[in-house]
Design an enzyme around this catalytic site. Structure first.
Site, PDB file in Angstrom:
ATOM      1  N   LYS A   1       0.867  -1.174   0.000  1.00  0.00           N
ATOM      2  CA  LYS A   1       0.000   0.000   0.000  1.00  0.00           C
ATOM      3  C   LYS A   1       0.902   1.222   0.000  1.00  0.00           C
ATOM      4  O   LYS A   1       1.574   1.539   0.969  1.00  0.00           O
ATOM      5  CB  LYS A   1      -0.914  -0.003   1.232  1.00  0.00           C
ATOM      6  CG  LYS A   1      -2.247   0.751   1.003  1.00  0.00           C
ATOM      7  CD  LYS A   1      -2.115   2.236   0.725  1.00  0.00           C
ATOM      8  CE  LYS A   1      -1.883   3.007   2.000  1.00  0.00           C
ATOM      9  NZ  LYS A   1      -1.828   4.503   1.737  1.00  0.00           N
TER      10      LYS A   1
ATOM     11  N   GLU B   1       6.720  -0.380  13.174  1.00  0.00           N
ATOM     12  CA  GLU B   1       7.836   0.541  13.415  1.00  0.00           C
ATOM     13  C   GLU B   1       7.225   1.923  13.454  1.00  0.00           C
ATOM     14  O   GLU B   1       6.815   2.454  12.424  1.00  0.00           O
ATOM     15  CB  GLU B   1       8.892   0.398  12.308  1.00  0.00           C
ATOM     16  CG  GLU B   1      10.224   1.026  12.698  1.00  0.00           C
ATOM     17  CD  GLU B   1      10.370   2.450  12.229  1.00  0.00           C
ATOM     18  OE1 GLU B   1      10.128   3.365  13.061  1.00  0.00           O
ATOM     19  OE2 GLU B   1      10.715   2.667  11.062  1.00  0.00           O
TER      20      GLU B   1
ATOM     21  N   CYS C   1      11.656   9.122  11.515  1.00  0.00           N
ATOM     22  CA  CYS C   1      11.270   8.607  12.832  1.00  0.00           C
ATOM     23  C   CYS C   1      12.464   8.649  13.768  1.00  0.00           C
ATOM     24  O   CYS C   1      12.305   8.660  14.995  1.00  0.00           O
ATOM     25  CB  CYS C   1      10.707   7.197  12.716  1.00  0.00           C
ATOM     26  SG  CYS C   1      11.777   6.047  11.845  1.00  0.00           S
TER      27      CYS C   1
ATOM     28  N   GLU D   1       5.382  13.528  18.565  1.00  0.00           N
ATOM     29  CA  GLU D   1       6.238  13.522  17.374  1.00  0.00           C
ATOM     30  C   GLU D   1       5.652  14.484  16.343  1.00  0.00           C
ATOM     31  O   GLU D   1       4.516  14.299  15.887  1.00  0.00           O
ATOM     32  CB  GLU D   1       6.333  12.120  16.779  1.00  0.00           C
ATOM     33  CG  GLU D   1       7.268  12.059  15.582  1.00  0.00           C
ATOM     34  CD  GLU D   1       7.291  10.689  14.913  1.00  0.00           C
ATOM     35  OE1 GLU D   1       8.390  10.251  14.531  1.00  0.00           O
ATOM     36  OE2 GLU D   1       6.217  10.074  14.785  1.00  0.00           O
TER      37      GLU D   1
END
Length: 490
Positions: A179, A254, A288, A387
């Site tokens: 995807k 993750e 990240c 974040e």
């Protein structure tokens, strides 16, 4: 530089063929560096995902029967084709993300290296032999593919993200439905095109475009998808885990990071300043593994703060090779970043530099955030716990090593962490006790390598590691094999 050529309308790849979305719907993709229209993209929904999963399911058994060494040869050829088209792919990555060609080339080369590494695992795919406690019995383990792998990726490093998941999934004998990230559809499309050009059987890799809730969710829900690997936000990761958990599918997550970089009073400040700027601002902070919490000893705080603020003000923002970083991926992300910084300011934070969208004539059309550094932020403030995925870093003052380590660990996340020090004692104690999946000394918070496992603890993941050989544990199951012999038949 080889010119990138791609269609004005980006389709899906299903059963080795380009297909529009069944409903004929599309959405627009903009170039974040200019704000201009780049292409239109298939807006896939549940029916398109179902087609892709069926195609992958039908192709998987024959692919699994292909000897792993042969699978490795096919994937090595795919990686070689990616290498030969590296300049074209890098141009696409640059257009979709706004990053420089230099940065996009480095990312593409990393994807190639990952492809070569994982292709080589076809010559290994180790199980193990061991002893049995029962006479005349032999014991061993072997790896088996799971079936159909559902792969869901973000747009921050698009070609690297594709390679990180596709190559290990396929080498283990799975078929896969990828995807694509809605903000980097062309990268996934061109990788799909490269995959179709060699000896990979049709249907082993299908690529579906679309939004997460419309195309990603049906992929997670499909009972024929045996393993799901997702890289993205913790919020979405939780939803995926809950949905997949209902049917006990294997899930590798993750997720986000709020990564600390500690600067001790004995650090090489020049080196530390270089790595703080790179860790916080390279790739527009869209990693990240970016450093967003800079923890500095009180003895050097003022000096180090002035160093990095002065240098941050001199950073060049734009899409060219001599720029330090480019735009963020879309306008919604940019607005959220500006809003979060403003909320922090209202709660008492001091914005030392940046904190706003760049609106001068050169930058106004694109989605550019000024390099931003804040101080006087509390460890429990929202900006310390959230974040932001942009070029924003907060400074924190601590008195000593113990306080620095405690603050580094005072986070819901635990992905990467770094310390700058000349002390072996501090370095060893930090790497042992910091709550993170990756610990670094005297460099940055990012920089994973293909042969090394990557992942985090706490809300940064659910325990699996990709890539490295540890990725094989994600995409394969272990089977115990016991063989008993009849000694009278010898």
């Amino acid at each position: 530089m080889e010119k990138a050529v791609f269609p004005a309308q980006i389709p899906n790849w299903i059963q080795g063929q380009e297909r529009p979305a069944l409903a004929g719907e599309m959405f627009d993709k903009l170039n974040p560096a200019t704000g201009r229209h780049l292409c239109r993209v298939a807006r896939s929904r549940a029916g398109d995902v179902l087609q892709a999963v069926r195609s992958s399911r039908e192709s998987q058994l024959a692919w699994a029967e292909t000897p792993p060494v042969k699978r490795g040869e096919i994937l090595h050829e795919m990686a070689e084709r990616l290498r030969k088209r590296r300049e074209e792919v890098a141009q696409i990555v640059a257009l979709e993300t706004g990053k420089s060609i230099k940065s996009a080339l480095a990312e593409t080369d990393g994807a190639v290296a990952l492809g070569f590494f994982m292709a080589g695992e076809g010559q290994r795919l180790y199980g193990r032999t061991t002893t049995s406690g029962i006479p005349n019995r032999y014991a061993m383990t072997v790896r088996q593919p799971i079936g159909v792998a559902g792969l869901i990726i973000p747009a921050n490093t698009p070609i690297a993200n594709v390679a990180w998941k596709v190559f290990p999934a396929l080498i283990c004998g799975n078929s896969a439905v990828l995807k694509a990230a809605e903000d980097s559809p062309v990268t996934a499309w061109v990788f799909g095109a490269i995959a179709q050009q060699g000896n990979l059987p049709a249907g082993v890799l299908n690529v579906v475009q679309g939004y997460g809730d419309e195309a990603g969710a049906p992929l997670v829900e499909n009972p024929d998808v045996g393993v799901i690997s997702f890289t993205g936000s913790t919020v979405v990761g939780r939803r995926i885990a809950a949905t997949a958990g209902e049917r006990l599918a294997k899930v590798s997550l993750e997720l986000g990071g709020k990564n600390p970089l500690v600067v001790c009073d004995d650090a090489d400040l020049e080196n530390a300043a270089k790595w703080v700027l790179l860790s916080a601002f390279s790739n527009s902070g869209q990693r990240c593994a970016s450093a967003s919490r800079i923890i500095v000893f009180d003895a050097i705080y003022n000096e180090f703060r002035d160093m990095i603020v002065e240098r941050a003000k001199k950073l060049k923002v734009g899409p060219e090779d001599d720029d330090d970083f480019g735009p963020v991926i879309n306008e919604d992300q940019l607005r959220n970043m500006v809003q979060c910084v403003e909320q922090a300011r209202q709660r008492g934070a001091n914005v030392l530099t940046g904190g706003h969208r760049l609106v001068d004539p050169e930058h106004r059309p694109g989605f550019y955030m000024a390099p931003t550094i804040l101080e006087d932020v509390k460890s429990d403030d929202e900006i310390s716990k959230t974040e932001l995925f942009g070029p924003i870093a907060c400074l924190y003052r601590v008195k000593d090593f113990g306080e620095a380590l405690a603050l580094a660990n005072d986070s819901p996340y635990g992905l990467t962490a770094c310390i700058h020090t000349r002390s072996l004692d501090r370095a060893m104690e930090f790497t042992r006790k910091v709550q993170a999946g990756v610990a670094v000394v005297n460099a940055g918070t990012y920089g994973s390598e293909p042969h090394m496992p990557f992942g985090g603890v706490k809300q940064s993941g659910n325990g699996w590691r990709e890539p490295g050989t540890e990725a094989l544990d994600v995409y394969s199951d272990l089977k115990d094999v016991y063989i008993s012999i009849d000694p009278d038949a010898l």
